[in-house]
Write an enzyme that holds these catalytic residues in place. Structure first.
Site, mmCIF file in Angstrom:
data_model
loop_
_atom_site.group_PDB
_atom_site.id
_atom_site.type_symbol
_atom_site.label_atom_id
_atom_site.label_comp_id
_atom_site.label_asym_id
_atom_site.label_seq_id
_atom_site.Cartn_x
_atom_site.Cartn_y
_atom_site.Cartn_z
ATOM 1 N N ASN A 16 0.839 -1.213 0.000
ATOM 2 C CA ASN A 16 0.000 0.000 0.000
ATOM 3 C C ASN A 16 0.865 1.251 0.000
ATOM 4 O O ASN A 16 0.544 2.235 -0.678
ATOM 5 C CB ASN A 16 -0.949 -0.009 1.203
ATOM 6 C CG ASN A 16 -2.186 -0.836 0.941
ATOM 7 O OD1 ASN A 16 -3.048 -0.438 0.155
ATOM 8 N ND2 ASN A 16 -2.267 -2.008 1.556
ATOM 9 N N LEU A 99 -2.271 2.464 18.147
ATOM 10 C CA LEU A 99 -1.802 3.794 18.540
ATOM 11 C C LEU A 99 -2.430 4.175 19.879
ATOM 12 O O LEU A 99 -3.562 3.784 20.183
ATOM 13 C CB LEU A 99 -2.212 4.826 17.491
ATOM 14 C CG LEU A 99 -1.484 4.749 16.147
ATOM 15 C CD1 LEU A 99 -2.171 5.651 15.132
ATOM 16 C CD2 LEU A 99 -0.011 5.124 16.285
ATOM 17 N N HIS A 115 -8.090 -1.104 5.842
ATOM 18 C CA HIS A 115 -8.411 -2.376 6.497
ATOM 19 C C HIS A 115 -9.011 -3.331 5.458
ATOM 20 O O HIS A 115 -9.882 -2.926 4.687
ATOM 21 C CB HIS A 115 -9.391 -2.132 7.649
ATOM 22 C CG HIS A 115 -9.705 -3.382 8.399
ATOM 23 N ND1 HIS A 115 -8.833 -3.929 9.321
ATOM 24 C CD2 HIS A 115 -10.767 -4.217 8.346
ATOM 25 C CE1 HIS A 115 -9.354 -5.035 9.797
ATOM 26 N NE2 HIS A 115 -10.532 -5.238 9.231
ATOM 27 N N ASP A 151 -10.210 0.210 14.298
ATOM 28 C CA ASP A 151 -10.983 0.058 13.055
ATOM 29 C C ASP A 151 -12.404 0.645 13.151
ATOM 30 O O ASP A 151 -13.343 0.088 12.566
ATOM 31 C CB ASP A 151 -11.061 -1.432 12.655
ATOM 32 C CG ASP A 151 -9.679 -2.009 12.360
ATOM 33 O OD1 ASP A 151 -8.791 -1.249 11.949
ATOM 34 O OD2 ASP A 151 -9.494 -3.225 12.548
ATOM 35 N N GLN A 179 -7.718 -3.981 -4.789
ATOM 36 C CA GLN A 179 -8.636 -2.855 -4.583
ATOM 37 C C GLN A 179 -8.082 -1.881 -3.544
ATOM 38 O O GLN A 179 -8.280 -0.675 -3.648
ATOM 39 C CB GLN A 179 -10.027 -3.364 -4.167
ATOM 40 C CG GLN A 179 -10.664 -4.281 -5.189
ATOM 41 C CD GLN A 179 -10.702 -3.665 -6.586
ATOM 42 O OE1 GLN A 179 -10.948 -2.464 -6.743
ATOM 43 N NE2 GLN A 179 -10.447 -4.484 -7.599
ATOM 44 N N GLU A 180 -7.381 -2.405 -2.543
ATOM 45 C CA GLU A 180 -6.744 -1.517 -1.553
ATOM 46 C C GLU A 180 -5.831 -0.522 -2.270
ATOM 47 O O GLU A 180 -5.811 0.670 -1.959
ATOM 48 C CB GLU A 180 -5.905 -2.330 -0.550
ATOM 49 C CG GLU A 180 -6.707 -3.252 0.336
ATOM 50 C CD GLU A 180 -5.836 -3.965 1.372
ATOM 51 O OE1 GLU A 180 -4.837 -3.391 1.829
ATOM 52 O OE2 GLU A 180 -6.160 -5.110 1.726
HETATM 53 C C1 GRF Z 1 -3.155 -4.819 4.006
HETATM 54 O O1 GRF Z 1 -3.984 -5.919 3.734
HETATM 55 C C2 GRF Z 1 -3.884 -3.790 4.813
HETATM 56 O O2 GRF Z 1 -5.238 -3.726 4.517
HETATM 57 C C3 GRF Z 1 -3.689 -4.269 6.226
HETATM 58 O O3 GRF Z 1 -2.385 -4.806 6.250
HETATM 59 C C4 GRF Z 1 -2.001 -5.204 4.944
HETATM 60 C C5 GRF Z 1 -0.740 -4.448 4.631
HETATM 61 O O4 GRF Z 1 -0.169 -4.851 3.408
HETATM 62 N N1 GRF Z 1 -3.912 -3.206 7.172
HETATM 63 P P1 GRF Z 1 1.022 -3.992 2.784
HETATM 64 O O5 GRF Z 1 2.113 -3.912 3.859
HETATM 65 O O6 GRF Z 1 0.475 -2.659 2.423
HETATM 66 O O7 GRF Z 1 1.479 -4.783 1.592
#
Ligand code: GRF
Length: 207
Positions: A16, A99, A115, A151, A179-180
């Site tokens: 991400n 946190l 998430h 969350d 999708q993230e």
């Molecule tokens: C992702 O699935 C995110 O939604 C969750 O942890 C994972 C992190 O993946 N919070 P990356 O480190 O971004 O590859």
């Protein structure tokens, strides 16, 4: 024009983080720069991702440090790189540590998380496994503002993902991850452009 300073907190892989760095690098997100990436796990792959994009990468081990003390160190590191409370933006991207209330209040309204489920379903750890075990037909991902409860903050963007017959935790996680990588940069872009307004639990994106 002064750029909005962004600090990204990570613990692991950093995919991400990479999606966000790409969006900034390509000009999809204008008006912001990622000024520091901080990992509580000193050997996180994400630190290598940051360096590859020429971003300052800081390993700040959290093991054995009390939560508030650790968050104090985080604030110091963020401020040293210009990510000031009330001004900068903090992104959690696979950051596996909770946190403190102190930190969340200091950067109130300026911390986002991604998430891998459609919140409020399946908060916490192993969201993809929770979805499979529950037997839902649709899951997805959520970008939300961070509040002290895990969350639970106002939702910014969500994307639904179908669950396929025979899905494993890994295949589902991968489908959600794609999708993230789309919605996290989109949410950051909305924030940077000043288009997000929070009204109670609801986030309204101005066009
Ligand atoms: C992702 O699935 C995110 O939604 C969750 O942890 C994972 C992190 O993946 N919070 P990356 O480190 O971004 O590859």
């Amino acid at each position: 024009m002064t750029l909005l300073k962004v600090g990204v907190l990570v613990s692991g892989r950093g995919s991400n983080l990479e999606a966000i760095l790409k969006a900034v690098g390509s000009g999809v997100i204008k008006g912001a720069e990622v000024s520091v990436v901080i990992s509580n796990m000193p050997d996180a792959r994400a630190l290598g991702v940051a360096r590859r994009y020429g971003v300052k990468a800081v390993g700040l081990p959290s093991e054995g440090v009390a939560r508030e003390d650790y968050d104090g160190m985080l604030v110091e590191a963020l401020r040293r790189h210009g990510v000031e409370p009330g001004k900068g933006l903090v992104l959690l991207a696979g950051y596996m540590k909770m946190l403190s209330k102190y930190f969340v209040e200091l950067y109130q309204g300026r911390i986002m998380n991604i998430h891998p489920s459609l919140l409020p379903s399946f908060p916490g750890l192993n969201a993809q496994r929770q979805a499979l075990e529950y037997g839902v037909k649709i899951s997805g991902c959520t970008v939300h503002f961070v509040v002290p409860e895990v969350d639970a903050g106002p939702i910014i963007l969500q994307k639904a993902v179908e669950i396929h017959r025979g899905d494993t935790e890994e295949t589902l996680a991968l489908r959600i991850l794609r999708q993230e990588h789309r919605i996290y940069p989109q949410a950051v872009k909305l924030f940077v452009e000043g288009r997000l307004k929070v009204e109670g639990r609801r986030t309204v994106a101005a066009r």
